[in-house]
Design a protein around this motif. Structure first.
Motif, PDB file in Angstrom:
ATOM      1  N   GLY A   1      29.192 -44.527 -46.834  1.00 46.58           N
ATOM      2  CA  GLY A   1      29.332 -43.454 -45.858  1.00 46.58           C
ATOM      3  C   GLY A   1      29.257 -42.053 -46.420  1.00 46.58           C
ATOM      4  N   ALA A   2      28.931 -41.913 -47.707  1.00 42.78           N
ATOM      5  CA  ALA A   2      28.806 -40.582 -48.297  1.00 42.78           C
ATOM      6  C   ALA A   2      27.525 -39.908 -47.805  1.00 42.78           C
ATOM      7  N   LYS A   3      27.539 -38.583 -47.850  1.00 37.40           N
ATOM      8  CA  LYS A   3      26.372 -37.792 -47.470  1.00 37.40           C
ATOM      9  C   LYS A   3      25.706 -37.236 -48.728  1.00 37.40           C
ATOM     10  N   ILE A   4      24.396 -37.040 -48.652  1.00 35.55           N
ATOM     11  CA  ILE A   4      23.666 -36.407 -49.746  1.00 35.55           C
ATOM     12  C   ILE A   4      23.899 -34.905 -49.662  1.00 35.55           C
ATOM     13  N   ILE A   5      24.657 -34.371 -50.598  1.00 31.00           N
ATOM     14  CA  ILE A   5      24.967 -32.948 -50.593  1.00 31.00           C
ATOM     15  C   ILE A   5      24.701 -32.376 -51.985  1.00 31.00           C
ATOM     16  N   PRO A   6      24.420 -31.068 -52.077  1.00 30.95           N
ATOM     17  CA  PRO A   6      24.157 -30.473 -53.388  1.00 30.95           C
ATOM     18  C   PRO A   6      25.440 -30.296 -54.182  1.00 30.95           C
TER      19      PRO A   6
END
Length: 353
Positions: free
Chosen positions: A243-248
């Motif tokens: 459930g993690a998001k791709i974030i910088p």
């Protein structure tokens, strides 16, 4: 924040190896009330006698700082407002149990660690007193009282975020403390940020240690870059499954692609070019060269277990896991020739595609 604004917070660094000592030294030089709590007796003695010395790329700093051995924690009389936890991921629970009685009722524990340790911290001190963190610094320590930090403040990066939304408003004050040591970003989704760091850690830490080479040399060994990237790809699959998001992270610009593998390539390249030097040894290889246990289960093992939970496999991380445990058990020696075994696993995957 409820600490005395005139005096400032009482701060402890629990774990003052290469990373903790260098960051703590910055705090001491800034005039903050900081105490080192450490398990290496010779290191404590050296700090007491000579202060902590930090060798940076273009300068050396030295400062006096109070240093306590673990056995002296029971002598602490005044609680700490902020505790920076900089121990190995596998030491998180006992370290939190050790320091929790000396944490102020509204005190905070900040986990400056690899791995998904924020939930372990919260299980001991409470979610409302837990701040998750991402750290990107390359350091090493082989001599008591002296740490070698390969990133000065301009290339040292941190992210901080609370687990409990009610605590998020307090994170900025902690970030101001940490800005004495580098760039700090306050993020709303620290869980995703920590997953993104685990993605690159899965690619670099243990794989380069298995072949007993500095990180840059490991990536240049024939076939190893593909192996390491694939370990990162599997870790990204695990992150998304969780459930993690791709974030910088690590100062990268806003994400312009949601392609998981391209993101892994970008973040891995950023680590290699901005946060590493030619002779940078990953923390895992340093551990093995000191005869210590590395964070295997807490990084690559986390990937394997997460994907297994979701009915998927992580063959490269599984192979990394097996070889790493064989090295720690003495059944295999960390050596450049091990790349052949890793590449065999990679080629077996490629043949099935």
């Amino acid at each position: 924040m409820t600490w005395d604004k005139t005096r400032g917070p009482r701060i402890a660094f629990v774990g003052t190896g290469a990373q903790g000592a260098s960051i703590g030294a910055d705090f001491a030089l800034a005039g903050l009330d900081v105490t080192f709590i450490e398990q290496w007796p010779e290191h404590v003695m050296a700090i007491r006698e000579h202060g902590i010395t930090v060798n940076l790329p273009t300068r050396t700093i030295n400062t006096k700082v109070p240093a306590l051995h673990l056995c002296q924690v029971a002598e602490i009389k005044e609680p700490f407002d902020v505790v920076f936890l900089v121990v190995k991921a596998y030491d998180t629970k006992w370290a939190c149990q050790l320091i929790e009685p000396y944490l102020a009722p509204d005190g905070l524990v900040v986990g400056l660690q690899n791995g998904m340790t924020h939930e372990d911290i919260a299980a001991i001190v409470g979610r409302e007193r837990t701040i998750g963190a991402v750290i990107e610094i390359a350091s090493n320590m082989f001599v008591p009282g002296i740490t070698n930090r390969q990133n000065d403040h301009d290339t040292s990066w941190f992210a901080l975020g609370a687990l409990d939304p009610k605590t998020q408003e307090r994170v900025e004050d902690v970030a101001d403390l940490l800005r004495n040591s580098g760039t700090v970003e306050v993020v709303d989704d620290i869980r995703s940020a920590k997953w993104m760091k685990l993605v690159v850690n899965a690619a670099e830490l243990i794989p380069s240690a298995i072949v007993n080479l500095p990180l840059a040399d490991a990536t240049r060994a024939p076939g190893m870059l593909e192996v390491m990237r694939t370990a990162g790809y599997e870790a990204m699959q695990a992150a998304l499954a969780d459930g993690a998001k791709i974030i910088p992270i690590i100062g990268m610009p806003p994400i312009t692609t949601n392609h998981p593998e391209r993101y892994v390539d970008r973040i891995f390249e950023e680590v290699l070019t901005t946060f590493s030097q030619a002779d940078t040894l990953t923390t895992s290889l340093q551990d093995w060269r000191k005869g210590r246990r590395a964070e295997i289960q807490e990084v690559n093992g986390w990937v394997v277990d997460m994907l297994r939970t979701h009915g998927q496999s992580a063959p490269i991380n599984q192979r990394v896991l097996e070889m790493a445990f064989d090295i720690e058990a003495g059944r295999l020696e960390a050596h450049p020739e091990n790349s052949k075994l890793l590449i065999e696993a990679y080629e077996a995957i490629a043949d099935r595609r």
